[in-house]
Write a protein that holds these residues in place. Structure first.
Motif, PDB file in Angstrom:
ATOM      1  N   PRO A  46       0.832  -1.204   0.000  1.00  0.00           N
ATOM      2  CA  PRO A  46       0.000   0.000   0.000  1.00  0.00           C
ATOM      3  C   PRO A  46       0.867   1.253   0.000  1.00  0.00           C
ATOM      4  N   THR A  47       0.402   2.262  -0.690  1.00  0.00           N
ATOM      5  CA  THR A  47       1.095   3.551  -0.623  1.00  0.00           C
ATOM      6  C   THR A  47       0.721   4.295   0.650  1.00  0.00           C
ATOM      7  N   GLU A  48      -0.443   3.927   1.196  1.00  0.00           N
ATOM      8  CA  GLU A  48      -0.893   4.506   2.458  1.00  0.00           C
ATOM      9  C   GLU A  48      -0.911   3.410   3.511  1.00  0.00           C
ATOM     10  N   PRO A  49      -0.120   3.544   4.577  1.00  0.00           N
ATOM     11  CA  PRO A  49      -0.090   2.501   5.617  1.00  0.00           C
ATOM     12  C   PRO A  49      -1.455   2.230   6.240  1.00  0.00           C
ATOM     13  N   SER A  50      -2.372   3.212   6.137  1.00  0.00           N
ATOM     14  CA  SER A  50      -3.689   3.042   6.755  1.00  0.00           C
ATOM     15  C   SER A  50      -4.583   2.096   5.955  1.00  0.00           C
ATOM     16  N   LEU A  51      -4.229   1.820   4.691  1.00  0.00           N
ATOM     17  CA  LEU A  51      -5.042   0.920   3.873  1.00  0.00           C
ATOM     18  C   LEU A  51      -4.909  -0.504   4.398  1.00  0.00           C
ATOM     19  N   THR A  52      -6.042  -1.141   4.647  1.00  0.00           N
ATOM     20  CA  THR A  52      -6.037  -2.491   5.205  1.00  0.00           C
ATOM     21  C   THR A  52      -6.352  -3.519   4.129  1.00  0.00           C
ATOM     22  N   ALA A  53      -5.997  -4.762   4.435  1.00  0.00           N
ATOM     23  CA  ALA A  53      -6.321  -5.849   3.523  1.00  0.00           C
ATOM     24  C   ALA A  53      -7.831  -5.970   3.350  1.00  0.00           C
ATOM     25  N   GLU A  54      -8.560  -5.752   4.424  1.00  0.00           N
ATOM     26  CA  GLU A  54     -10.016  -5.853   4.375  1.00  0.00           C
ATOM     27  C   GLU A  54     -10.607  -4.823   3.427  1.00  0.00           C
ATOM     28  N   ALA A  55     -10.099  -3.591   3.504  1.00  0.00           N
ATOM     29  CA  ALA A  55     -10.618  -2.529   2.640  1.00  0.00           C
ATOM     30  C   ALA A  55     -10.284  -2.798   1.175  1.00  0.00           C
ATOM     31  N   LEU A  56      -9.052  -3.241   0.915  1.00  0.00           N
ATOM     32  CA  LEU A  56      -8.669  -3.523  -0.471  1.00  0.00           C
ATOM     33  C   LEU A  56      -9.454  -4.703  -1.017  1.00  0.00           C
ATOM     34  N   LYS A  57      -9.634  -5.734  -0.205  1.00  0.00           N
ATOM     35  CA  LYS A  57     -10.396  -6.901  -0.655  1.00  0.00           C
ATOM     36  C   LYS A  57     -11.828  -6.512  -0.997  1.00  0.00           C
ATOM     37  N   ALA A  58     -12.413  -5.625  -0.208  1.00  0.00           N
ATOM     38  CA  ALA A  58     -13.780  -5.183  -0.493  1.00  0.00           C
ATOM     39  C   ALA A  58     -13.855  -4.507  -1.859  1.00  0.00           C
ATOM     40  N   ASP A  59     -12.868  -3.662  -2.157  1.00  0.00           N
ATOM     41  CA  ASP A  59     -12.847  -2.982  -3.460  1.00  0.00           C
ATOM     42  C   ASP A  59     -12.628  -3.969  -4.592  1.00  0.00           C
ATOM     43  N   VAL A  60     -11.710  -4.912  -4.394  1.00  0.00           N
ATOM     44  CA  VAL A  60     -11.425  -5.910  -5.427  1.00  0.00           C
ATOM     45  C   VAL A  60     -12.645  -6.788  -5.677  1.00  0.00           C
ATOM     46  N   ASP A  61     -13.283  -7.244  -4.600  1.00  0.00           N
ATOM     47  CA  ASP A  61     -14.445  -8.113  -4.760  1.00  0.00           C
ATOM     48  C   ASP A  61     -15.589  -7.395  -5.463  1.00  0.00           C
ATOM     49  N   THR A  62     -15.783  -6.126  -5.142  1.00  0.00           N
ATOM     50  CA  THR A  62     -16.830  -5.348  -5.817  1.00  0.00           C
ATOM     51  C   THR A  62     -16.567  -5.276  -7.311  1.00  0.00           C
ATOM     52  N   LEU A  63     -15.311  -5.038  -7.660  1.00  0.00           N
ATOM     53  CA  LEU A  63     -14.929  -4.947  -9.071  1.00  0.00           C
ATOM     54  C   LEU A  63     -15.144  -6.283  -9.776  1.00  0.00           C
ATOM     55  N   LEU A  64     -14.671  -7.374  -9.174  1.00  0.00           N
ATOM     56  CA  LEU A  64     -14.757  -8.677  -9.820  1.00  0.00           C
ATOM     57  C   LEU A  64     -16.187  -9.189  -9.896  1.00  0.00           C
ATOM     58  N   VAL A  65     -17.008  -8.840  -8.923  1.00  0.00           N
ATOM     59  CA  VAL A  65     -18.425  -9.203  -8.996  1.00  0.00           C
ATOM     60  C   VAL A  65     -19.067  -8.530 -10.206  1.00  0.00           C
ATOM     61  N   ALA A  66     -18.707  -7.282 -10.463  1.00  0.00           N
ATOM     62  CA  ALA A  66     -19.252  -6.565 -11.620  1.00  0.00           C
ATOM     63  C   ALA A  66     -18.810  -7.217 -12.933  1.00  0.00           C
ATOM     64  N   VAL A  67     -17.530  -7.616 -13.020  1.00  0.00           N
ATOM     65  CA  VAL A  67     -17.048  -8.288 -14.226  1.00  0.00           C
ATOM     66  C   VAL A  67     -17.774  -9.613 -14.406  1.00  0.00           C
ATOM     67  N   ASN A  68     -17.937 -10.351 -13.326  1.00  0.00           N
ATOM     68  CA  ASN A  68     -18.621 -11.637 -13.386  1.00  0.00           C
ATOM     69  C   ASN A  68     -20.084 -11.461 -13.786  1.00  0.00           C
ATOM     70  N   GLN A  69     -20.726 -10.436 -13.236  1.00  0.00           N
ATOM     71  CA  GLN A  69     -22.121 -10.159 -13.553  1.00  0.00           C
ATOM     72  C   GLN A  69     -22.282  -9.825 -15.034  1.00  0.00           C
ATOM     73  N   SER A  70     -21.260  -9.256 -15.614  1.00  0.00           N
ATOM     74  CA  SER A  70     -21.304  -8.909 -17.030  1.00  0.00           C
ATOM     75  C   SER A  70     -21.053 -10.110 -17.932  1.00  0.00           C
ATOM     76  N   MET A  71     -20.065 -10.956 -17.594  1.00  0.00           N
ATOM     77  CA  MET A  71     -19.536 -11.907 -18.573  1.00  0.00           C
ATOM     78  C   MET A  71     -19.680 -13.377 -18.234  1.00  0.00           C
ATOM     79  N   SER A  72     -20.268 -13.716 -17.105  1.00  0.00           N
ATOM     80  CA  SER A  72     -20.339 -15.126 -16.717  1.00  0.00           C
ATOM     81  C   SER A  72     -21.613 -15.799 -17.210  1.00  0.00           C
ATOM     82  N   PRO A  73     -21.496 -16.908 -17.933  1.00  0.00           N
ATOM     83  CA  PRO A  73     -22.690 -17.656 -18.331  1.00  0.00           C
ATOM     84  C   PRO A  73     -23.339 -18.392 -17.164  1.00  0.00           C
ATOM     85  N   TRP A  74     -22.633 -18.455 -16.020  1.00  0.00           N
ATOM     86  CA  TRP A  74     -23.180 -19.119 -14.840  1.00  0.00           C
ATOM     87  C   TRP A  74     -24.041 -18.176 -13.995  1.00  0.00           C
ATOM     88  N   VAL A  75     -24.050 -16.884 -14.317  1.00  0.00           N
ATOM     89  CA  VAL A  75     -24.925 -15.919 -13.641  1.00  0.00           C
ATOM     90  C   VAL A  75     -26.169 -15.755 -14.494  1.00  0.00           C
TER      91      VAL A  75
END
Length: 339
Positions: A46-75
């Motif tokens: 992290p460039t900011e020591p205050s950034l936590t793994a939990e916060a980054l994971k939340a952002d990553v999961d939100t992004l990947l859920v959107a990609v999956n919602q767009s392109m997954s034939p299983w959704v």
């Protein structure tokens, strides 16, 4: 989204570190999760020591859920399933993510002639899609009927959206969506000022910067003929720099029926699973999505066509093929600096 090509890159790096101007001991963030029918791992500083793994994971999961919602034939209500159910000659507005994958998939399809993102019905026919595998080999008539409904030339993209010119045409981004997800996560990290990272989804990856003590990432290509259940290193690569990497092969996803072995890699020209000596293709490219699609396309080509295509287009490509004397390898001129 479950990826239908065998992509397995052994990640030898366990801990990520990097170089910073200050001497503050900033610990790496390492997060894991599930997406697209597989798993992901991200390691970054992290460039900011205050950034936590939990916060980054939340952002990553939100992004990947959107990609999956767009392109997954299983959704069920995904963007891709909406398009696949669309009537012919009807334009459907599509998201920027969907548009980006369509454009690059079609470009690669026209260039290689072996990557076809409309080939989902053929993949299903041979038992490598959502449906169960067939109980008998598809007939030539069945193959020909399905082939009439495929082809990127039957897609029309305008400002109105995306349309198909023939009934029954479907999209499948199994060869490009995972790489696109990696690129999107990399963009997210960079938007937060992170320049030392590794993003891996289902064995494909993109790296940037360096790790601990200013050391480069060390990535290995897997040995394709390792004993079942084991993974062995075939080749350890030199420093890759900022690069995406994808490996495709026919040695993990296959089945046997009627005395024949059928791999998941299907040639759109014949409508049949490929049968040749090329067992593994590794592609390096700044875009993980492009590396993803090219790895599949080159594997379908076979050794000699893949060599010619890689050299013509100045691609960093590493091939492993079978021969009577065992495995033989080829590296394109553009791949040589990484050996």
């Amino acid at each position: 989204m479950k990826k239908l090509v065998g992509i397995f890159v052994l990640l030898l790096t366990i801990i990520l570190s990097g170089c910073f101007d200050n001497k503050e001991d900033i610990q790496p963030i390492v997060i894991h999760g599930k997406t697209m029918g597989t798993t992901y791992t991200i390691k970054t500083f992290p460039t900011e020591p205050s950034l936590t793994a939990e916060a980054l994971k939340a952002d990553v999961d939100t992004l990947l859920v959107a990609v999956n919602q767009s392109m997954s034939p299983w959704v069920k209500n995904s963007e891709i399933n909406q398009f696949n159910a669309l009537a012919e000659n009807t334009f459907m507005p599509i998201s920027d993510d969907f548009k980006a994958v369509v454009i690059e998939s079609v470009r690669l399809g026209r260039s290689t002639e072996t990557l076809d993102v409309t080939m989902g019905p053929l993949i299903d026919l041979w038992g490598f899609g959502i449906d169960k595998r067939p109980t008998k080999t598809p007939t030539p008539e069945q193959i020909d009927k399905v082939k009439q409904t495929i082809g990127v030339d039957k897609l029309v993209l305008t400002d109105e959206g995306l349309a198909k010119t023939i009934e029954g045409l479907e999209l499948s981004f199994s060869a490009t969506a995972k790489g696109y997800g990696i690129d999107k996560v990399a963009e997210l990290l960079e938007s937060k000022g992170m320049t030392n990272y590794m993003v891996e989804i289902g064995g494909e990856l993109r790296i940037a910067g360096r790790k601990a003590l200013d050391q480069p990432w060390r990535i290995a290509i897997e040995q394709p003929d390792a004993p079942i259940g084991k993974r062995e290193v075939h080749r350890l690569l030199a420093e890759l720099g900022n690069m995406g990497m994808a490996t495709s092969g026919d040695y993990r996803i296959f089945y046997e029926m009627d005395g024949e072995t059928y791999t998941h890699l299907i040639d759109p020209a014949t409508g049949k699973p490929v049968k040749h000596d090329l067992v593994s293709v590794t592609v390096l490219h700044p875009s993980a999505m492009t590396a993803d699609g090219l790895a599949t396309a080159l594997t379908v080509m076979g050794t000699e066509r893949a060599k010619a295509y890689a050299e013509e287009h100045n691609l960093a490509v590493y091939l492993i093929s079978k021969s009577n004397e065992g495995l033989v390898t080829y590296s394109s001129p553009a791949f040589a600096p990484y050996l």
